[in-house]
Design a protein around this motif. Structure first.
Motif, mmCIF file in Angstrom:
data_model
loop_
_atom_site.group_PDB
_atom_site.id
_atom_site.type_symbol
_atom_site.label_atom_id
_atom_site.label_comp_id
_atom_site.label_asym_id
_atom_site.label_seq_id
_atom_site.Cartn_x
_atom_site.Cartn_y
_atom_site.Cartn_z
ATOM 1 N N UNK A 192 31.137 3.084 -34.337
ATOM 2 C CA UNK A 192 30.438 4.152 -34.594
ATOM 3 C C UNK A 192 31.115 5.549 -34.251
ATOM 4 N N UNK A 193 32.040 5.541 -33.189
ATOM 5 C CA UNK A 193 32.782 7.001 -33.155
ATOM 6 C C UNK A 193 33.557 7.072 -34.397
ATOM 7 N N UNK A 220 19.336 20.741 -39.125
ATOM 8 C CA UNK A 220 18.123 19.764 -38.944
ATOM 9 C C UNK A 220 18.284 18.704 -40.050
ATOM 10 N N UNK A 232 26.006 18.216 -33.459
ATOM 11 C CA UNK A 232 26.379 19.101 -32.283
ATOM 12 C C UNK A 232 27.747 19.336 -32.224
ATOM 13 N N UNK A 289 22.521 13.373 -34.316
ATOM 14 C CA UNK A 289 22.213 14.614 -33.660
ATOM 15 C C UNK A 289 23.793 14.948 -32.901
ATOM 16 N N UNK A 290 24.365 13.739 -32.388
ATOM 17 C CA UNK A 290 25.622 14.184 -31.834
ATOM 18 C C UNK A 290 26.713 14.709 -32.661
ATOM 19 N N UNK A 305 17.409 2.073 -34.432
ATOM 20 C CA UNK A 305 17.013 3.250 -33.981
ATOM 21 C C UNK A 305 16.788 3.002 -32.293
ATOM 22 N N UNK A 306 17.002 4.015 -31.432
ATOM 23 C CA UNK A 306 17.200 5.418 -31.378
ATOM 24 C C UNK A 306 18.723 5.821 -31.828
ATOM 25 N N UNK A 307 19.745 4.696 -31.968
ATOM 26 C CA UNK A 307 21.034 4.860 -31.923
ATOM 27 C C UNK A 307 21.263 5.954 -33.023
ATOM 28 N N UNK A 334 19.536 8.105 -34.889
ATOM 29 C CA UNK A 334 19.397 9.374 -34.881
ATOM 30 C C UNK A 334 20.109 10.225 -33.852
ATOM 31 N N UNK A 335 20.168 9.582 -32.701
ATOM 32 C CA UNK A 335 21.101 9.952 -31.460
ATOM 33 C C UNK A 335 22.228 10.211 -31.962
ATOM 34 N N UNK A 336 22.940 9.331 -32.540
ATOM 35 C CA UNK A 336 24.473 9.497 -33.106
ATOM 36 C C UNK A 336 24.544 10.658 -34.108
#
Lengths: 187, 187
Positions: free
Chosen positions: A78-79, A122, A151, A147-148, A139-141, A143-145
Motif C-alpha cells: 500500500x505505501x 475532498x 494530507x 486521506x493520508x 474499508x476503512x483502509x 478511505x484512510x489511505x
C-alpha cells in the motif's frame, strides 16, 4: 480574430492570473481577460464557465493521481501504491512553480477560492478511496489511505510552493510519505 | 417570555435541527426557530449570528482536541500525543449520536454547509499543528501529524455516524490511528 486560436486555454489562464494579481480578482471581468489574451469573450466561455473556473478547471491532477494508484502493480504494498500516485501528481508540477505561486497567491487571498480548493481536495480523496477499493482494499483502509495521501500532497505542495527555489516535488512527497510512517508508527 | 431562559442555546439548536429536517434548511427562518424553541428572535441572535451558525458555532471540538495535544506529557511519543487529542475529541460525542446524525443529514444535503465543515476541519488542522510546534515538533512533522490526526478524526466520525448503533468513538479512533500506522509503514 481568426478562428485559429493556438493555446487559447493557456493564454486565457495566463491573462486571468496576470489581471487578478494586478487589479484584484473581484475587479477583473471576463471581457478584460479575453482582451488581455487577444481573444473574444465567446472564446473564453468555450473554455471556462466563469472567471473562478480559470483557476480550477481542467487540472489533470485528480486523473493523474487516481490513474497511477489504480494502475500500480497488483502486488505492490500500500505505501508504494500511494507513492506511485504521489509521484504522478508531483510530476505534473515540474516547470510550473512560477505559475503555481501566482495562482496560489490569488486563491489564498479569497475565502471563496480557498473553499473551492478544499472541495477539490475532498473530491480527490473520495476518488482515491474509490481507486483503492477497486484494487481490493477494504474499508476503512481505503478511505484512510486516501486521506493520508491527500494530507501528504497538501503539506508537500505547500512546502514546494513556499520554497525560495523551484525544487522537484517528487522526492519531497516521498520524504513526507516516509515521515508520515514514522509519525504514526508505534514506538 | 421571562428573562430566565434555561438552556436557551441548546433549545434553539434542537428547534433549528428539527425544522431543518422537517421543512428544509432554506425554508426555515430564524423567527420560526425562535418560536419553535419558545424563545424570541432577540434571544436567538444573542446566541447565534445566523441560522447557519446554529450548526457550527460553539462546538468545543477544536478546543478539546488542541488542549489535549498541548497538555499531553512532554515525553509522550507522537502517536500517543495524537491519540490523546483524538480521545478528547471522541469523548465529547458520547451520548450525542442521534443529534449528530440529524445534524449531519442537514449538512450533507447543502453544499454551502459541507464547505463550511471542510473549513472548520482545515482550521482544526492548523490549530493542531500550532500546538505540536508548541511542544517542540519541527516542521514538516507538526503539520503532517496534524493533518494525519484530522484524517483519522474525519474517517472515524464518518464511520461512527453511519453505524447502525451508537458505538464508543474513542476506541474507534484509536484503531484508525493504528491502522494509519500500518498503512504508511514501509514493508
Amino acid at each position: 480574430m481568426g478562428r485559429w486560436e493556438p493555446n487559447a486555454r493557456e493564454r486565457l489562464a495566463e491573462a486571468a492570473l496576470q489581471l487578478y494579481a494586478e487589479q484584484g480578482y473581484e475587479r477583473t471581468t471576463v471581457a478584460q481577460i479575453a482582451r488581455q489574451a487577444g481573444l473574444t469573450e465567446r472564446t473564453f466561455f468555450r473554455h471556462y464557465a466563469d472567471k473562478r473556473e480559470v483557476l480550477f478547471a481542467g487540472s489533470p491532477l485528480q486523473d493523474l493521481f487516481v490513474t497511477a494508484v489504480a494502475e500500480a502493480p497488483a502486488a505492490a504494498p500500500l505505501p508504494d501504491v500511494l507513492g506511485a500516485g504521489l509521484d504522478a501528481a508531483a510530476a505534473m508540477f515540474a516547470g510550473r512553480h512560477a505559475y503555481a505561486l501566482r495562482r496560489q497567491a490569488v486563491v489564498a487571498a479569497h475565502a471563496e477560492l480557498r473553499e473551492r480548493e478544499l472541495i477539490k481536495l475532498a473530491a480527490l480523496a473520495a476518488a482515491l478511496a474509490g481507486a483503492l477499493r477497486g484494487r481490493g482494499e477494504p474499508e476503512p483502509t481505503a478511505t484512510l489511505a486516501a486521506e493520508a495521501a491527500v494530507a501528504v500532497f497538501k503539506v508537500g505542495f505547500e512546502r514546494w510552493i513556499t520554497a525560495a527555489d523551484e525544487t522537484d516535488m517528487v522526492p519531497l512527497l516521498r520524504e513526507l510519505l516516509d515521515e508520515l510512517g514514522r509519525i504514526t508508527a508505534r514506538t
